[in-house]
Design an enzyme around this catalytic site. Sequence first.
Site, PDB file in Angstrom:
ATOM      1  N   ARG A 109      42.142 -17.698  17.408  1.00  0.00           N
ATOM      2  CA  ARG A 109      43.169 -18.392  18.197  1.00  0.00           C
ATOM      3  C   ARG A 109      42.733 -18.845  19.590  1.00  0.00           C
ATOM      4  O   ARG A 109      43.430 -19.641  20.218  1.00  0.00           O
ATOM      5  CB  ARG A 109      44.438 -17.539  18.348  1.00  0.00           C
ATOM      6  N   ASP A 110      41.626 -18.354  20.099  1.00  0.00           N
ATOM      7  CA  ASP A 110      41.196 -18.774  21.437  1.00  0.00           C
ATOM      8  C   ASP A 110      39.691 -18.993  21.460  1.00  0.00           C
ATOM      9  O   ASP A 110      38.996 -18.572  22.389  1.00  0.00           O
ATOM     10  CB  ASP A 110      41.601 -17.724  22.476  1.00  0.00           C
TER      11      ASP A 110
END
Length: 206
Positions: free
Chosen positions: A35-36
């Site tokens: 997600r990042d």
Amino acid sequence: HWCGLKNICIAQKLNVLISICDGLLYLHENKVIHRDLKPVNILVDKSGRPVIADFGEAKILASVNKNSVLLGTAAYMAPEIFDGGHYDFMADVYSLGIIIWRVFTGLVPYQGVKNKANVHYDVAKNPKFRPKYNEKYKAECLEKWKDQGVTKAMWERIVDELCPDCWSADPDDRPGLGHIQETLTRICHQLTSVTKKDEVEKSAVK
């Protein structure tokens, strides 16, 4: 960081990207979405081996829903995350596409955007709002990298085709990690072959 290091040739950078694909494949096989994903969250040791780090925003696929809060880096995050809707492993593929673009072009995504606070909104609402370069810069890079065997066709295959496929607004239109890895590996092999051929020719001249 490693994306912009001038002492690392294009083939070495492609090898790093290929290994990043291995790491993401492992995460996804274990139902984990990073997600990042962004360059500063990828650590590269002296041997060129990358390690995906900073799992503070990672999620198990089953726990992801439209209410999942995320504090990440706008330039590398998929539009479906900003929209607050459902997302899956393809969110990491989007981020990987931006990283590949960053590595291959040497440019920072959205560097010329005046209002960077609105990048997340523009990415989510405008499918055409993606990293850009100009043709003059492309020509300069190809001239600079010609000794490494980088061709116009290679640039176009990666920067103009593979990257935009990865950051498609529709997650279903994005390629799988296997396809991305295969494409990068094929081009890396072509570069390595050119380098070896040049070395043999230079040796023969001596």
